[in-house]
Enzyme design. Sequence first.
Site, mmCIF file in Angstrom:
data_model
loop_
_atom_site.group_PDB
_atom_site.id
_atom_site.type_symbol
_atom_site.label_atom_id
_atom_site.label_comp_id
_atom_site.label_asym_id
_atom_site.label_seq_id
_atom_site.Cartn_x
_atom_site.Cartn_y
_atom_site.Cartn_z
ATOM 1 N N ASP A 97 2.066 -0.170 5.286
ATOM 2 C CA ASP A 97 2.569 -0.401 6.630
ATOM 3 C C ASP A 97 3.750 0.541 6.817
ATOM 4 O O ASP A 97 4.472 0.851 5.868
ATOM 5 C CB ASP A 97 2.990 -1.866 6.779
ATOM 6 C CG ASP A 97 3.270 -2.200 8.229
ATOM 7 O OD1 ASP A 97 3.056 -1.325 9.097
ATOM 8 O OD2 ASP A 97 3.703 -3.336 8.508
ATOM 9 N N SER A 98 3.946 1.004 8.038
ATOM 10 C CA SER A 98 4.983 2.012 8.286
ATOM 11 C C SER A 98 6.378 1.437 8.150
ATOM 12 O O SER A 98 7.336 2.175 7.940
ATOM 13 C CB SER A 98 4.815 2.580 9.691
ATOM 14 O OG SER A 98 4.995 1.556 10.648
ATOM 15 N N GLY A 99 6.494 0.133 8.310
ATOM 16 C CA GLY A 99 7.820 -0.477 8.244
ATOM 17 C C GLY A 99 8.484 -0.572 9.597
ATOM 18 O O GLY A 99 9.646 -0.973 9.691
ATOM 19 N N GLY A 100 7.753 -0.199 10.656
ATOM 20 C CA GLY A 100 8.309 -0.329 12.004
ATOM 21 C C GLY A 100 8.845 -1.734 12.213
ATOM 22 O O GLY A 100 10.005 -1.931 12.591
ATOM 23 N N TYR A 101 8.010 -2.701 11.913
ATOM 24 C CA TYR A 101 8.393 -4.099 12.108
ATOM 25 C C TYR A 101 9.662 -4.426 11.317
ATOM 26 O O TYR A 101 10.585 -5.070 11.832
ATOM 27 C CB TYR A 101 7.239 -5.020 11.688
ATOM 28 C CG TYR A 101 7.570 -6.483 11.796
ATOM 29 C CD1 TYR A 101 7.687 -7.097 13.035
ATOM 30 C CD2 TYR A 101 7.779 -7.252 10.651
ATOM 31 C CE1 TYR A 101 8.012 -8.444 13.143
ATOM 32 C CE2 TYR A 101 8.106 -8.600 10.745
ATOM 33 C CZ TYR A 101 8.211 -9.187 11.998
ATOM 34 O OH TYR A 101 8.540 -10.513 12.089
ATOM 35 N N ASP B 67 5.887 2.536 14.635
ATOM 36 C CA ASP B 67 5.836 1.915 15.965
ATOM 37 C C ASP B 67 7.144 1.199 16.281
ATOM 38 O O ASP B 67 7.874 0.776 15.390
ATOM 39 C CB ASP B 67 4.673 0.924 16.049
ATOM 40 C CG ASP B 67 4.726 -0.133 14.965
ATOM 41 O OD1 ASP B 67 5.311 0.136 13.895
ATOM 42 O OD2 ASP B 67 4.182 -1.232 15.167
ATOM 43 N N GLN C 245 0.644 -1.792 20.553
ATOM 44 C CA GLN C 245 1.680 -2.779 20.844
ATOM 45 C C GLN C 245 1.466 -3.300 22.264
ATOM 46 O O GLN C 245 0.387 -3.122 22.830
ATOM 47 C CB GLN C 245 3.070 -2.143 20.678
ATOM 48 C CG GLN C 245 3.454 -1.862 19.228
ATOM 49 C CD GLN C 245 3.799 -3.131 18.446
ATOM 50 O OE1 GLN C 245 3.924 -4.226 19.016
ATOM 51 N NE2 GLN C 245 3.894 -2.998 17.122
ATOM 52 N N GLY D 4 2.509 -6.352 16.425
ATOM 53 C CA GLY D 4 3.325 -7.157 17.316
ATOM 54 C C GLY D 4 2.682 -8.492 17.650
ATOM 55 O O GLY D 4 2.913 -9.059 18.713
ATOM 56 N N ASP E 18 -4.126 -9.008 7.137
ATOM 57 C CA ASP E 18 -3.177 -9.139 6.027
ATOM 58 C C ASP E 18 -2.198 -10.236 6.373
ATOM 59 O O ASP E 18 -1.982 -10.539 7.554
ATOM 60 C CB ASP E 18 -2.384 -7.844 5.805
ATOM 61 C CG ASP E 18 -1.247 -7.715 6.804
ATOM 62 O OD1 ASP E 18 -1.508 -7.327 7.960
ATOM 63 O OD2 ASP E 18 -0.093 -8.049 6.453
ATOM 64 N N CYS F 14 -14.427 -23.429 -6.027
ATOM 65 C CA CYS F 14 -13.778 -22.106 -6.108
ATOM 66 C C CYS F 14 -13.957 -21.539 -7.515
ATOM 67 O O CYS F 14 -13.805 -22.247 -8.508
ATOM 68 C CB CYS F 14 -12.296 -22.251 -5.766
ATOM 69 S SG CYS F 14 -11.340 -20.723 -5.900
ATOM 70 N N CYS G 89 -12.175 -18.933 -8.749
ATOM 71 C CA CYS G 89 -11.030 -18.099 -9.147
ATOM 72 C C CYS G 89 -10.562 -18.492 -10.546
ATOM 73 O O CYS G 89 -10.889 -19.564 -11.050
ATOM 74 C CB CYS G 89 -9.894 -18.195 -8.134
ATOM 75 S SG CYS G 89 -8.801 -19.616 -8.326
ATOM 76 N N CYS H 204 -8.875 -21.946 -10.676
ATOM 77 C CA CYS H 204 -9.760 -23.109 -10.554
ATOM 78 C C CYS H 204 -10.731 -23.223 -11.731
ATOM 79 O O CYS H 204 -11.143 -24.317 -12.094
ATOM 80 C CB CYS H 204 -10.506 -23.069 -9.220
ATOM 81 S SG CYS H 204 -9.397 -23.402 -7.826
ATOM 82 N N HIS I 166 -4.888 -18.345 -6.698
ATOM 83 C CA HIS I 166 -5.897 -19.158 -6.004
ATOM 84 C C HIS I 166 -5.844 -18.925 -4.496
ATOM 85 O O HIS I 166 -6.881 -18.775 -3.850
ATOM 86 C CB HIS I 166 -5.722 -20.648 -6.295
ATOM 87 C CG HIS I 166 -6.487 -21.492 -5.317
ATOM 88 N ND1 HIS I 166 -7.864 -21.634 -5.379
ATOM 89 C CD2 HIS I 166 -6.087 -22.168 -4.205
ATOM 90 C CE1 HIS I 166 -8.270 -22.385 -4.364
ATOM 91 N NE2 HIS I 166 -7.219 -22.720 -3.633
#
Lengths: 372, 372
Positions: free
Chosen positions: B92-96, B146, B188, B215, B265, B303, B305, B308, B334
Amino acid sequence: MFDFTSISFCNSTNARTGIFTTPHGLVKTPKFMPVGTLATVKGLSSTQLESTDATMILSNTFHLHLQPGERIIKESGGIHKFMNWHKPVLTDSGGYQVFSLGKLNKISDEGVSFKNPRDGSYLFLSPEKIMEIQMDIGADVSMAFDHCPPHTSTENDIEDSIKRTNLWLERCVKTHIRKDQALFGIVQGGKYPRLRELSAKFVSSFDLPGIAVGGVSVGESIDEIHNVISLVPKFLPSNKPRYLMGIGTLKEISIAVAQGFDLFDCVLPTRLGRHGTALFNNERWNLSNARFRDDFRPIDQSCTCETCKNYSRAYLHHLIRNNELLGLTLISLHNISHVIRFTNAISKAIQDNCFTIDFAPWETSSIAHHTW
Amino acid sequence: MFDFTSISFCNSTNARTGIFTTPHGLVKTPKFMPVGTLATVKGLSSTQLESTDATMILSNTFHLHLQPGERIIKESGGIHKFMNWHKPVLTDSGGYQVFSLGKLNKISDEGVSFKNPRDGSYLFLSPEKIMEIQMDIGADVSMAFDHCPPHTSTENDIEDSIKRTNLWLERCVKTHIRKDQALFGIVQGGKYPRLRELSAKFVSSFDLPGIAVGGVSVGESIDEIHNVISLVPKFLPSNKPRYLMGIGTLKEISIAVAQGFDLFDCVLPTRLGRHGTALFNNERWNLSNARFRDDFRPIDQSCTCETCKNYSRAYLHHLIRNNELLGLTLISLHNISHVIRFTNAISKAIQDNCFTIDFAPWETSSIAHHTW
């Protein structure tokens, strides 16, 4: 169900290799046993733990009694199933913890009463109770309940504690009826040769599947530790595994193996790991140190552990600097692997007749360099 | 080097399955991507992460720029090698983060200046700089820089931020020259349909290998989130993967897939895991609750995993109650497995023509029950 067979002997020291048979498999000795006090070797999954070449691991009766309680472990099918570790497990009796953590303890021949350090509730532990708890927990090896007084105690006090420990051992032997679990006795006696001899002979008089030496590395000097290591084994039967409790520094393991000890445990590899300190040869490296920031080599290029195969010092430095959980796990994994690798190398060196009391196989000049 | 191929389509919604090709392998969509902000999915080794069936994972340019710095990652051979993850990575660009964490930020068309939250030092990030950092980090997918204003901003402010984001996208496209790395644009526009449309059309006018919608889930109401999810996809090209940023709740994933989104994500699975909360179907269970104390079943019997398969609720309860690191790791493992399993089940359901917008395959009455 339990057997100890010596396989090979060192031609210059009392070191030996052996195989200790348990219901959950073989333990090739000499061997370091990682500590999982609360049924977890801190930070490592059982898959990760297995990758360190661990076989027998330790847990702690005193701590497990307090949390989660032996009933939970028994009902879950025993400690192996509870913590998903299907190789051998040994439970320390908690004698040491009762005396070091149970601040307000009142000791009599009957047992120890103390306040639960977690909630202040009243608790009473006797040799019988400790045996019952360990039979419920269901490890392969249980330890006798011993009285472990402070290392600063007088010779008289230590002598009293040995008499009590002996009395308790008789009661442990009587109470312990689980055939698929071994009971090991514990030699006490502080720094006093006479008392160590007395205790060792008494414990040896029982035909137990193994004998431990406790009350070592509890605050006394390194020379006193070395003296006990040198003294006690000669009074122990040679056809039983000898377990030196609480020792995990490479130098002392090496000295102890040379005197005929087979099993070792210590919290150090995981405790150091949780503080970002990695073991390398006989050094300790604080990986948060700036010199590791752009060092893209593994901790130890000669180490085949999951951490060294996959991650660089720079990455571990980054994790530690940022308090990332994974850093603690990966360094602990390496540290355990490192100490186990050391005992495995000792084993190989004994077989190859190149073990020495100052064993340091990482040195290219060492005659045992090929074992590293 | 990058390609997105649709494989199958839902007959009742806009859902689709597809394959996104990257230099580090294929990502079968719809797919949930675990978040590893600092080049570590908190608490999980790469082996453990792989066992969750994760393919593409996320890291964060803003955080990695601050620590350890892109130089370290570049010199170590790129992020894949640095963190030992040899499947696809997206940064992620890190804009947020620049706008939410860089308290004293000063924003102009040129870029953003702010104080480093770690040490108070002055920092300046521009679209060009963010591209250079991401090219150094070397993920498979980089994100455009962004401007992500607070969700409480006025329509005018949001419109200004879109103009700036558009301007920045042009500069990102110009600066981004790494052929083995895809650049995704970010739509956005806050909660305003007109601005979302404007932004989506502008971003779509570039022939980028993928488009994200950002956003979203930044504090606005769930209805506003749903509105954006429904509105935006119709303005996005259908031959590119559509990535809905920051969404990881099963209900919203399902709604978004039905509108044609492919990638998701969220930090939730690991954040909940670190608080001892496990995902089960669409529920959240606090495993420290006393009801789990003697519950010897796995979190989820259906499950597969590692957690589990190997550990009980009682054991996890014990670990969490005692602040044992392993508990956080196992529950996070899990939780990630659970959300990935959900997107995998959606994928199977789309192929089998039984996907619905209220997808809940664990219910025995669900027509998609076989996908769980």
